[in-house]
Design a protein around this motif. Structure first.
Motif, PDB file in Angstrom:
ATOM      1  N   ILE A  72      -4.711   5.769  -1.657  1.00  0.00           N
ATOM      2  CA  ILE A  72      -4.416   7.167  -1.932  1.00  0.00           C
ATOM      3  C   ILE A  72      -2.968   7.446  -1.526  1.00  0.00           C
ATOM      4  O   ILE A  72      -2.571   7.154  -0.393  1.00  0.00           O
ATOM      5  CB  ILE A  72      -5.367   8.106  -1.164  1.00  0.00           C
ATOM      6  N   VAL A  73      -2.184   7.979  -2.470  1.00  0.00           N
ATOM      7  CA  VAL A  73      -0.787   8.319  -2.215  1.00  0.00           C
ATOM      8  C   VAL A  73      -0.554   9.755  -2.662  1.00  0.00           C
ATOM      9  O   VAL A  73      -1.215  10.255  -3.570  1.00  0.00           O
ATOM     10  CB  VAL A  73       0.172   7.359  -2.965  1.00  0.00           C
ATOM     11  N   GLU A  74       0.368  10.441  -2.028  1.00  0.00           N
ATOM     12  CA  GLU A  74       0.653  11.831  -2.387  1.00  0.00           C
ATOM     13  C   GLU A  74       1.318  11.938  -3.752  1.00  0.00           C
ATOM     14  O   GLU A  74       1.067  12.888  -4.487  1.00  0.00           O
ATOM     15  CB  GLU A  74       1.539  12.493  -1.335  1.00  0.00           C
ATOM     16  N   ASP A  75       2.171  10.971  -4.095  1.00  0.00           N
ATOM     17  CA  ASP A  75       2.979  11.081  -5.310  1.00  0.00           C
ATOM     18  C   ASP A  75       3.091   9.711  -5.966  1.00  0.00           C
ATOM     19  O   ASP A  75       3.813   8.842  -5.488  1.00  0.00           O
ATOM     20  CB  ASP A  75       4.355  11.623  -4.926  1.00  0.00           C
ATOM     21  N   VAL A  76       2.352   9.505  -7.053  1.00  0.00           N
ATOM     22  CA  VAL A  76       2.358   8.215  -7.745  1.00  0.00           C
ATOM     23  C   VAL A  76       3.761   7.899  -8.268  1.00  0.00           C
ATOM     24  O   VAL A  76       4.217   6.762  -8.174  1.00  0.00           O
ATOM     25  CB  VAL A  76       1.327   8.182  -8.888  1.00  0.00           C
ATOM     26  N   ALA A  77       4.466   8.898  -8.785  1.00  0.00           N
ATOM     27  CA  ALA A  77       5.809   8.664  -9.335  1.00  0.00           C
ATOM     28  C   ALA A  77       6.759   8.157  -8.245  1.00  0.00           C
ATOM     29  O   ALA A  77       7.544   7.228  -8.478  1.00  0.00           O
ATOM     30  CB  ALA A  77       6.351   9.929  -9.981  1.00  0.00           C
ATOM     31  N   ALA A  78       6.697   8.753  -7.065  1.00  0.00           N
ATOM     32  CA  ALA A  78       7.554   8.314  -5.956  1.00  0.00           C
ATOM     33  C   ALA A  78       7.202   6.896  -5.531  1.00  0.00           C
ATOM     34  O   ALA A  78       8.085   6.071  -5.268  1.00  0.00           O
ATOM     35  CB  ALA A  78       7.437   9.282  -4.783  1.00  0.00           C
ATOM     36  N   GLU A  79       5.915   6.588  -5.457  1.00  0.00           N
ATOM     37  CA  GLU A  79       5.494   5.231  -5.089  1.00  0.00           C
ATOM     38  C   GLU A  79       5.895   4.233  -6.164  1.00  0.00           C
ATOM     39  O   GLU A  79       6.293   3.111  -5.870  1.00  0.00           O
ATOM     40  CB  GLU A  79       3.992   5.179  -4.845  1.00  0.00           C
ATOM     41  N   ARG A  80       5.815   4.652  -7.421  1.00  0.00           N
ATOM     42  CA  ARG A  80       6.239   3.791  -8.528  1.00  0.00           C
ATOM     43  C   ARG A  80       7.714   3.408  -8.354  1.00  0.00           C
ATOM     44  O   ARG A  80       8.093   2.253  -8.469  1.00  0.00           O
ATOM     45  CB  ARG A  80       6.028   4.499  -9.863  1.00  0.00           C
ATOM     46  N   ARG A  81       8.564   4.406  -8.066  1.00  0.00           N
ATOM     47  CA  ARG A  81       9.992   4.138  -7.875  1.00  0.00           C
ATOM     48  C   ARG A  81      10.228   3.230  -6.676  1.00  0.00           C
ATOM     49  O   ARG A  81      11.027   2.302  -6.738  1.00  0.00           O
ATOM     50  CB  ARG A  81      10.760   5.452  -7.714  1.00  0.00           C
ATOM     51  N   ARG A  82       9.518   3.495  -5.590  1.00  0.00           N
ATOM     52  CA  ARG A  82       9.682   2.689  -4.374  1.00  0.00           C
ATOM     53  C   ARG A  82       9.286   1.244  -4.629  1.00  0.00           C
ATOM     54  O   ARG A  82      10.013   0.307  -4.272  1.00  0.00           O
ATOM     55  CB  ARG A  82       8.851   3.274  -3.226  1.00  0.00           C
ATOM     56  N   LEU A  83       8.132   1.042  -5.266  1.00  0.00           N
ATOM     57  CA  LEU A  83       7.657  -0.310  -5.549  1.00  0.00           C
ATOM     58  C   LEU A  83       8.557  -1.015  -6.562  1.00  0.00           C
ATOM     59  O   LEU A  83       8.826  -2.212  -6.430  1.00  0.00           O
ATOM     60  CB  LEU A  83       6.209  -0.278  -6.024  1.00  0.00           C
ATOM     61  N   GLN A  84       9.038  -0.270  -7.546  1.00  0.00           N
ATOM     62  CA  GLN A  84       9.920  -0.872  -8.546  1.00  0.00           C
ATOM     63  C   GLN A  84      11.206  -1.383  -7.888  1.00  0.00           C
ATOM     64  O   GLN A  84      11.731  -2.421  -8.274  1.00  0.00           O
ATOM     65  CB  GLN A  84      10.234   0.118  -9.651  1.00  0.00           C
ATOM     66  N   SER A  85      11.693  -0.671  -6.872  1.00  0.00           N
ATOM     67  CA  SER A  85      12.892  -1.120  -6.163  1.00  0.00           C
ATOM     68  C   SER A  85      12.654  -2.433  -5.421  1.00  0.00           C
ATOM     69  O   SER A  85      13.596  -3.146  -5.094  1.00  0.00           O
ATOM     70  CB  SER A  85      13.379  -0.041  -5.192  1.00  0.00           C
ATOM     71  N   LEU A  86      11.374  -2.750  -5.193  1.00  0.00           N
ATOM     72  CA  LEU A  86      10.990  -4.005  -4.543  1.00  0.00           C
ATOM     73  C   LEU A  86      10.601  -5.083  -5.551  1.00  0.00           C
ATOM     74  O   LEU A  86      10.177  -6.171  -5.174  1.00  0.00           O
ATOM     75  CB  LEU A  86       9.818  -3.760  -3.586  1.00  0.00           C
ATOM     76  N   GLY A  87      10.706  -4.759  -6.843  1.00  0.00           N
ATOM     77  CA  GLY A  87      10.371  -5.718  -7.887  1.00  0.00           C
ATOM     78  C   GLY A  87       8.911  -5.708  -8.298  1.00  0.00           C
ATOM     79  O   GLY A  87       8.455  -6.608  -8.998  1.00  0.00           O
ATOM     80  N   ILE A  88       8.165  -4.675  -7.892  1.00  0.00           N
ATOM     81  CA  ILE A  88       6.746  -4.553  -8.242  1.00  0.00           C
ATOM     82  C   ILE A  88       6.623  -3.493  -9.328  1.00  0.00           C
ATOM     83  O   ILE A  88       7.003  -2.331  -9.127  1.00  0.00           O
ATOM     84  CB  ILE A  88       5.903  -4.161  -7.014  1.00  0.00           C
ATOM     85  N   VAL A  89       6.111  -3.882 -10.490  1.00  0.00           N
ATOM     86  CA  VAL A  89       6.021  -2.955 -11.622  1.00  0.00           C
ATOM     87  C   VAL A  89       4.568  -2.571 -11.854  1.00  0.00           C
ATOM     88  O   VAL A  89       3.717  -3.432 -12.090  1.00  0.00           O
ATOM     89  CB  VAL A  89       6.629  -3.602 -12.888  1.00  0.00           C
ATOM     90  N   LEU A  90       4.291  -1.276 -11.780  1.00  0.00           N
ATOM     91  CA  LEU A  90       2.958  -0.746 -12.038  1.00  0.00           C
ATOM     92  C   LEU A  90       2.751  -0.553 -13.527  1.00  0.00           C
ATOM     93  O   LEU A  90       3.700  -0.320 -14.274  1.00  0.00           O
ATOM     94  CB  LEU A  90       2.774   0.599 -11.342  1.00  0.00           C
ATOM     95  N   GLU A  91       1.501  -0.608 -13.957  1.00  0.00           N
ATOM     96  CA  GLU A  91       1.159  -0.282 -15.339  1.00  0.00           C
ATOM     97  C   GLU A  91       1.338   1.226 -15.546  1.00  0.00           C
ATOM     98  O   GLU A  91       1.584   1.973 -14.606  1.00  0.00           O
ATOM     99  CB  GLU A  91      -0.285  -0.700 -15.632  1.00  0.00           C
ATOM    100  N   ASP A  92       1.214   1.686 -16.783  1.00  0.00           N
ATOM    101  CA  ASP A  92       1.354   3.116 -17.095  1.00  0.00           C
ATOM    102  C   ASP A  92       0.349   3.945 -16.318  1.00  0.00           C
ATOM    103  O   ASP A  92      -0.746   3.478 -15.979  1.00  0.00           O
ATOM    104  CB  ASP A  92       1.144   3.355 -18.591  1.00  0.00           C
ATOM    105  N   ASP A  93       0.719   5.205 -16.059  1.00  0.00           N
ATOM    106  CA  ASP A  93      -0.187   6.126 -15.378  1.00  0.00           C
ATOM    107  C   ASP A  93      -1.451   6.343 -16.207  1.00  0.00           C
ATOM    108  O   ASP A  93      -1.413   6.325 -17.436  1.00  0.00           O
ATOM    109  CB  ASP A  93       0.475   7.487 -15.160  1.00  0.00           C
TER     110      ASP A  93
END
Length: 57
Positions: free
Chosen positions: A4-25
């Motif tokens: 559970i995260v407060e903001d999926v978009a913020a977590e997406r950006r954070r993870l992407q900066s680490l090279g982890i790419v999430l699938e579409d929302d």
């Protein structure tokens, strides 16, 4: 596993900066989900808290 995260978009950006790419929302009736598989193939799901109470069972 659901995380559970407060903001999926913020977590997406954070993870992407680490090279982890999430699938579409995935927009659900109660929250937004985003998924990724770890190196072992396990499905990890990020989810926002429910936007409203779940109906009684």
């Amino acid at each position: 596993m659901f995380l559970i995260v407060e903001d999926v978009a913020a977590e997406r950006r954070r993870l992407q900066s680490l090279g982890i790419v999430l699938e579409d929302d995935i927009e659900g009736d109660y929250s937004t989900l985003a998924q990724v598989r770890d190196p072992d193939g396990n499905l990890l799901t990020l989810a926002t808290p429910p936007s409203r109470p779940y109906p009684p069972a």
